[in-house]
Design an enzyme around this catalytic site. Sequence first.
Site, PDB file in Angstrom:
ATOM      1  N   GLU A  93     -50.580  62.013  28.676  1.00  0.00           N
ATOM      2  CA  GLU A  93     -50.585  63.436  28.328  1.00  0.00           C
ATOM      3  C   GLU A  93     -51.879  64.101  28.803  1.00  0.00           C
ATOM      4  O   GLU A  93     -52.934  63.483  28.793  1.00  0.00           O
ATOM      5  CB  GLU A  93     -50.544  63.594  26.808  1.00  0.00           C
ATOM      6  CG  GLU A  93     -49.323  63.023  26.172  1.00  0.00           C
ATOM      7  CD  GLU A  93     -49.405  63.103  24.658  1.00  0.00           C
ATOM      8  OE1 GLU A  93     -48.432  62.715  24.022  1.00  0.00           O
ATOM      9  OE2 GLU A  93     -50.451  63.539  24.134  1.00  0.00           O
ATOM     10  N   CYS A 123     -53.675  57.841  14.648  1.00  0.00           N
ATOM     11  CA  CYS A 123     -53.408  58.379  15.979  1.00  0.00           C
ATOM     12  C   CYS A 123     -52.137  57.796  16.587  1.00  0.00           C
ATOM     13  O   CYS A 123     -51.917  56.584  16.536  1.00  0.00           O
ATOM     14  CB  CYS A 123     -54.606  58.071  16.870  1.00  0.00           C
ATOM     15  SG  CYS A 123     -54.296  58.381  18.607  1.00  0.00           S
ATOM     16  N   GLU A 167     -59.714  55.146  25.573  1.00  0.00           N
ATOM     17  CA  GLU A 167     -61.157  55.138  25.303  1.00  0.00           C
ATOM     18  C   GLU A 167     -61.867  55.238  26.666  1.00  0.00           C
ATOM     19  O   GLU A 167     -61.870  54.282  27.456  1.00  0.00           O
ATOM     20  CB  GLU A 167     -61.517  53.834  24.567  1.00  0.00           C
ATOM     21  CG  GLU A 167     -62.989  53.465  24.575  1.00  0.00           C
ATOM     22  CD  GLU A 167     -63.916  54.562  24.057  1.00  0.00           C
ATOM     23  OE1 GLU A 167     -63.733  55.025  22.937  1.00  0.00           O
ATOM     24  OE2 GLU A 167     -64.846  54.951  24.808  1.00  0.00           O
ATOM     25  N   SER A 198     -65.877  61.747  25.267  1.00  0.00           N
ATOM     26  CA  SER A 198     -65.774  61.384  23.859  1.00  0.00           C
ATOM     27  C   SER A 198     -65.483  59.893  23.739  1.00  0.00           C
ATOM     28  O   SER A 198     -64.600  59.373  24.412  1.00  0.00           O
ATOM     29  CB  SER A 198     -64.639  62.194  23.236  1.00  0.00           C
ATOM     30  OG  SER A 198     -64.375  61.739  21.936  1.00  0.00           O
ATOM     31  N   SER A 221     -66.788  59.866  18.306  1.00  0.00           N
ATOM     32  CA  SER A 221     -65.720  60.034  17.313  1.00  0.00           C
ATOM     33  C   SER A 221     -66.074  59.180  16.104  1.00  0.00           C
ATOM     34  O   SER A 221     -65.783  57.989  16.069  1.00  0.00           O
ATOM     35  CB  SER A 221     -64.386  59.570  17.894  1.00  0.00           C
ATOM     36  OG  SER A 221     -64.064  60.349  19.011  1.00  0.00           O
ATOM     37  N   LEU A 222     -66.707  59.800  15.144  1.00  0.00           N
ATOM     38  CA  LEU A 222     -67.231  59.041  13.996  1.00  0.00           C
ATOM     39  C   LEU A 222     -66.138  58.859  12.931  1.00  0.00           C
ATOM     40  O   LEU A 222     -65.823  57.756  12.541  1.00  0.00           O
ATOM     41  CB  LEU A 222     -68.438  59.782  13.424  1.00  0.00           C
ATOM     42  CG  LEU A 222     -69.252  59.016  12.391  1.00  0.00           C
ATOM     43  CD1 LEU A 222     -69.955  57.833  13.034  1.00  0.00           C
ATOM     44  CD2 LEU A 222     -70.275  59.935  11.720  1.00  0.00           C
ATOM     45  N   HIS A 223     -65.617  59.941  12.451  1.00  0.00           N
ATOM     46  CA  HIS A 223     -64.489  59.989  11.496  1.00  0.00           C
ATOM     47  C   HIS A 223     -64.761  59.365  10.128  1.00  0.00           C
ATOM     48  O   HIS A 223     -64.025  59.627   9.180  1.00  0.00           O
ATOM     49  CB  HIS A 223     -63.216  59.370  12.083  1.00  0.00           C
ATOM     50  CG  HIS A 223     -62.822  59.966  13.403  1.00  0.00           C
ATOM     51  ND1 HIS A 223     -62.898  61.319  13.664  1.00  0.00           N
ATOM     52  CD2 HIS A 223     -62.372  59.394  14.555  1.00  0.00           C
ATOM     53  CE1 HIS A 223     -62.512  61.552  14.901  1.00  0.00           C
ATOM     54  NE2 HIS A 223     -62.198  60.412  15.463  1.00  0.00           N
ATOM     55  N   ASN A 297     -54.039  66.663  12.642  1.00  0.00           N
ATOM     56  CA  ASN A 297     -52.680  67.065  13.011  1.00  0.00           C
ATOM     57  C   ASN A 297     -51.734  65.941  12.610  1.00  0.00           C
ATOM     58  O   ASN A 297     -51.782  64.868  13.207  1.00  0.00           O
ATOM     59  CB  ASN A 297     -52.574  67.262  14.534  1.00  0.00           C
ATOM     60  CG  ASN A 297     -52.942  68.663  14.960  1.00  0.00           C
ATOM     61  OD1 ASN A 297     -53.030  69.570  14.148  1.00  0.00           O
ATOM     62  ND2 ASN A 297     -53.157  68.843  16.239  1.00  0.00           N
ATOM     63  N   CYS A 340     -53.035  63.909  19.496  1.00  0.00           N
ATOM     64  CA  CYS A 340     -53.092  62.945  20.590  1.00  0.00           C
ATOM     65  C   CYS A 340     -51.888  62.005  20.611  1.00  0.00           C
ATOM     66  O   CYS A 340     -51.578  61.354  19.634  1.00  0.00           O
ATOM     67  CB  CYS A 340     -54.389  62.170  20.378  1.00  0.00           C
ATOM     68  SG  CYS A 340     -54.745  60.983  21.601  1.00  0.00           S
TER      69      CYS A 340
HETATM   70  S1  SF4 Z   1     -57.869  58.647  18.547  1.00  0.00           S
HETATM   71 FE1  SF4 Z   1     -58.508  58.233  20.677  1.00  0.00          FE
HETATM   72  S2  SF4 Z   1     -59.639  56.307  20.472  1.00  0.00           S
HETATM   73 FE2  SF4 Z   1     -58.411  56.471  18.616  1.00  0.00          FE
HETATM   74  S3  SF4 Z   1     -56.472  55.355  19.077  1.00  0.00           S
HETATM   75 FE3  SF4 Z   1     -56.184  57.542  19.568  1.00  0.00          FE
HETATM   76  S4  SF4 Z   1     -56.626  57.679  21.766  1.00  0.00           S
HETATM   77 FE4  SF4 Z   1     -57.526  55.767  21.027  1.00  0.00          FE
END
Ligand code: SF4
Length: 359
Positions: A93, A123, A167, A198, A221-223, A297, A340
Amino acid sequence: MIERRSLLEWRPENLAAHLGKLGEPPYRARQVFDWALMRGATRFADMTDLPRSLRDTLAKELVIRCATEIRRSEAPDGTLKLLLAWRDGATTESVMIPAEGNRRRRTVCLSTQVGCDVGCRFCASGIGGSLRNLSVGEILEQAVTIDSVLAGRGERLTHVVFMGMGEPLANYRATVEAVRRINAPWSLGIAQRRITVSTVGLPRQIIRLADEGLQITLALSLHAARESLRRDLIPWATHAPLAELLAACRFYLEKTGREVTLEYCLLAGVNDRQEDVQELAHIARHIRAHVNLMMYNPVDSLPFKRPSRGGAIAFLAALRERGINAHLRESRGLEAAAACGQLRRSHVGRSRMRDDSTT
Ligand code: SF4
């Protein structure tokens, strides 16, 4: 039949060397790249200032775009999502996000892998793991394709984020070369300061990136600001303890002079509590980072929920009260399945249903 090579895997100097063997002057290579990258040509036949015989020769040897557009979805806010199928049938995508309040800013979010091994629990792209890396030409082609769509509307691409499927630092060489090519004057010419990479965090690769002499933004991407919660949400994080990761980010800041951005996706009841604010503020202060908050999302079949807007604003205010430079990024394109991996997942799901029905 021999598969034609992809033009976008080459730099102009590679093409010039090839054209030299055909007795053509080096400037022809720049003409070809100008047509393919800036003028959106998808066929050599359209490159009208090239001799016809050369156009025919190039068309037999090379292909300008490799991907086929499988699906396109567009949200009322202008977010545009393309599902592209590559020559081996793999799909990825690419998303174009217009900025609110800035009428000319157009950002593309690029994928760097087919699928993703990081496995973030929230994700859709992580489901099923990673199938392969994308090549530099495939990464560049996503940007060129989106730029062509925009050009047809009298707009151009202005910003690039490597934040789509995969990644980026696990596909390090292709990612860094794609950054250089997107920035190159013979290509899209997008300033490095308008390019963001990222990562979920590979300390050694972050240090390597700091030494590349690039002026791009690094987003982590800490989260989750607590080790145990981060490992729960991002299984891959077990390979990179937070202390090591933050030391690498600090090195990036010192080496490049560029502040790191902390990406933090708010998940209702999971990482949006008062203690999370405190821990996040502590980390942001420690590495002098600013914080980008996003509202989750939702993805069908995953248990996470989007926080209320009021809750997200309160989280933002609490960060700012602690002196942190933080923003809440508006969630764009929910209608375009902008989370994503969702468009690809719905396509793969449908293909599977079709396959199942034929067995
Ligand atoms: S958020 Fe990004 S790093 Fe995490 S699984 Fe999805 S695509 Fe991979």
